[in-house]
Design a protein around this motif. Structure first.
Motif, short mmCIF file in Angstrom:
data_model
loop_
_atom_site.label_atom_id
_atom_site.label_comp_id
_atom_site.label_asym_id
_atom_site.label_seq_id
_atom_site.Cartn_x
_atom_site.Cartn_y
_atom_site.Cartn_z
N LEU A 133 1.29 -7.26 -0.45
CA LEU A 133 1.04 -6.74 0.89
C LEU A 133 2.22 -7.04 1.81
O LEU A 133 2.66 -6.17 2.60
N GLU A 134 2.76 -8.26 1.74
CA GLU A 134 3.89 -8.62 2.59
C GLU A 134 5.12 -7.76 2.27
O GLU A 134 5.87 -7.31 3.18
N ARG A 135 5.34 -7.51 0.98
CA ARG A 135 6.46 -6.65 0.59
C ARG A 135 6.25 -5.23 1.11
O ARG A 135 7.18 -4.58 1.61
N ALA A 136 5.01 -4.74 0.99
CA ALA A 136 4.72 -3.37 1.43
C ALA A 136 4.91 -3.24 2.94
O ALA A 136 5.35 -2.18 3.44
N GLN A 137 4.57 -4.31 3.68
CA GLN A 137 4.76 -4.26 5.13
C GLN A 137 6.25 -4.10 5.48
O GLN A 137 6.63 -3.32 6.38
N ALA A 142 10.63 -0.38 7.06
CA ALA A 142 11.94 0.24 6.82
C ALA A 142 11.82 1.69 6.43
O ALA A 142 12.83 2.33 6.08
N GLN A 143 10.63 2.23 6.43
CA GLN A 143 10.33 3.62 6.10
C GLN A 143 10.77 3.96 4.68
O GLN A 143 11.18 5.07 4.37
N VAL A 144 10.62 2.93 3.78
CA VAL A 144 10.97 3.15 2.37
C VAL A 144 9.75 3.69 1.62
O VAL A 144 9.90 4.52 0.70
N ILE A 145 8.55 3.19 1.97
CA ILE A 145 7.32 3.66 1.32
C ILE A 145 6.47 4.40 2.32
O ILE A 145 6.65 4.26 3.53
N SER A 146 5.55 5.16 1.77
CA SER A 146 4.68 5.95 2.63
C SER A 146 3.55 5.09 3.20
O SER A 146 3.28 3.97 2.73
N LYS A 147 2.87 5.68 4.20
CA LYS A 147 1.70 5.00 4.80
C LYS A 147 0.59 4.79 3.78
O LYS A 147 -0.11 3.77 3.80
N GLN A 148 0.45 5.72 2.84
CA GLN A 148 -0.60 5.60 1.81
C GLN A 148 -0.34 4.41 0.91
O GLN A 148 -1.26 3.67 0.55
N ALA A 153 -1.88 -1.23 -0.67
CA ALA A 153 -1.58 -2.65 -0.79
C ALA A 153 -2.52 -3.48 0.10
O ALA A 153 -2.99 -4.56 -0.29
N GLN A 154 -2.79 -2.96 1.32
CA GLN A 154 -3.72 -3.64 2.23
C GLN A 154 -5.11 -3.70 1.64
O GLN A 154 -5.79 -4.74 1.68
N SER A 155 -5.58 -2.62 1.04
CA SER A 155 -6.92 -2.57 0.45
C SER A 155 -7.04 -3.51 -0.75
O SER A 155 -8.06 -4.19 -0.93
#
Length: 385
Positions: A133-137, A142-148, A153-155
């Motif tokens: 989750l921390e990595r995904a944040q 940095a707009q590297v991954i999408s919101k989905q 990762a949050q879920s």
């Protein structure tokens, strides 16, 4: 000489019948009897008589009663298993928290160990989900991954955290349940009977023992339902031992509002102080409940005769010019002191014969020697008439 003797003998023999007739006639003319000169009847037998009195008689009934502690704890296990140790004996004094019995905890310990291992694995998964989750944040910022991808990762982290909490709660529950395998005293008291043995398998409905506080007791009295309508708080109760001696005087303190379906009785309780510990828990005694009182006659126990299972007394009755003994059939109640309570067959004022009854017959003439009432404190004096 010899001829004179023979003639004299013959003359006496010839005169004997005439002399017998003469003396017989004289005897018939002098009428005597046991009753005295000229009485013409049997002699009146002197007997002692007591006048039946009406006294205040309590209406009582006796029931079998069981004594129980007013503060008694029934010890049942909260888990199932096999008894491996018993730490106390019946009669031991224990304090709250003292171990009483041990139920085999091996199965529970294995279950707890397995859940603790599962919890440890879930803790690792939770840490991994947190790192992801921390990595995904950072990548989402940095707009590297999408919101989905960030939401996924949050879920995953929240699901791992929820599972972690559920497993943690289960482990705590198993730890608490593990404590139940060692049965302890809930309060200070005396250990009662221990009906189980090492090796017995017990369930949650098995009675292991009791812990009773010494001193105050309650008498459990089971009254038949047909008499329960008369039960009320405050009725006097006397507890009697096996010899009929009073061991405690108390009163009804509780009446159950319902009838026991199996025995068709109503439970009543009576508090017992038991200051000197004369009575014991689970002891059986006779409980004498007093419902009220009434006036009625009594008769001395020694005056009662038993014939074919029925009770009789002789009563002195004036008939004609004399006094005769008449036999009376009685219906007796309980004893009070040295007297029977008379339910039927006698009334106050009757002259009850208390001596020589074994020699009397119905209608026999008697001469009364009336005993004064010793119940009122008069001594041994008697008035003869």
């Amino acid at each position: 000489m010899r001829n004179k003797r023979q003639r004299r003998t013959l003359m006496l023999l010839a005169a004997a019948p005439l002399l017998a007739v003469i003396f017989g006639a004289g005897g018939c003319g002098q009428k005597t009897s046991a009753g005295g000169p000229g009485s013409g009847g049997a002699m009146a037998m002197p007997v002692q008589v007591e006048i039946a009195q009406s006294i205040r008689i309590p209406d009582t009934t006796e029931y079998l009663s069981v004594l129980k502690s007013r503060q008694s704890a029934m010890i049942n296990p909260q888990v199932e298993g096999q008894v491996t140790k018993i730490f106390v004996r019946s009669g031991d004094e224990v304090r709250a928290g003292t171990p009483l019995l041990q139920i085999d905890p091996l199965k529970q310990e294995a279950t707890l160990s397995s859940q603790q291992a599962t919890l440890a694995a879930q803790q690792a998964n939770l840490r991994l989900s947190q790192i992801s989750l921390e990595r995904a944040q950072k990548l989402f910022a940095a707009q590297v991954i999408s919101k989905q991808d960030f939401d996924n990762a949050q879920s995953s982290y929240e699901a791992a955290a929820a599972q972690m909490k559920a497993l943690s709660d289960q482990v705590e529950q198993q730890k608490v349940e593990l404590h139940y395998y060692k049965v302890s005293a809930p309060a200070n008291g005396i250990v009662g009977d221990i009906p189980v043995h090492v090796g017995d398998r017990v369930t949650v409905s098995t009675l292991l023992t009791t812990v009773d506080l010494p001193g105050a007791l309650e008498a459990y009295i089971y009254v038949p339902a047909d008499r329960a309508k008369d039960l009320k708080l405050g009725l006097p109760v006397r507890l009697l031992d096996e010899n009929g001696n009073s061991v405690s005087d108390t009163h009804i303190t509780f009446v159950s509002p319902q009838v026991e379906t199996d025995t068709q009785t109503v439970l009543a309780k009576a508090d017992i102080a038991n200051a000197r510990d004369k009575l014991r828990i689970a002891q059986q005694v006779r409980a004498q409940v007093t419902w009220g009182s009434h006036d009625g006659p009594v008769v001395p126990v020694l005056a009662v005769l038993r014939i074919n299972g029925q009770a009789f007394v002789f009563v002195a009755v004036h008939e004609g010019n004399g006094t005769v003994a008449r036999q009376r059939l009685l219906k007796l109640g309980d004893t009070t002191g040295n007297d029977y309570v008379v339910l039927d067959g006698l009334k106050a004022g009757d002259h009850v014969i208390i001596s020589g009854t074994q020699f009397l017959q119905d209608g026999a003439p008697v001469m009364e020697q009336i005993q004064k009432d010793v119940k009122q404190g008069d001594g041994n004096s008697a008035a003869t008439r």
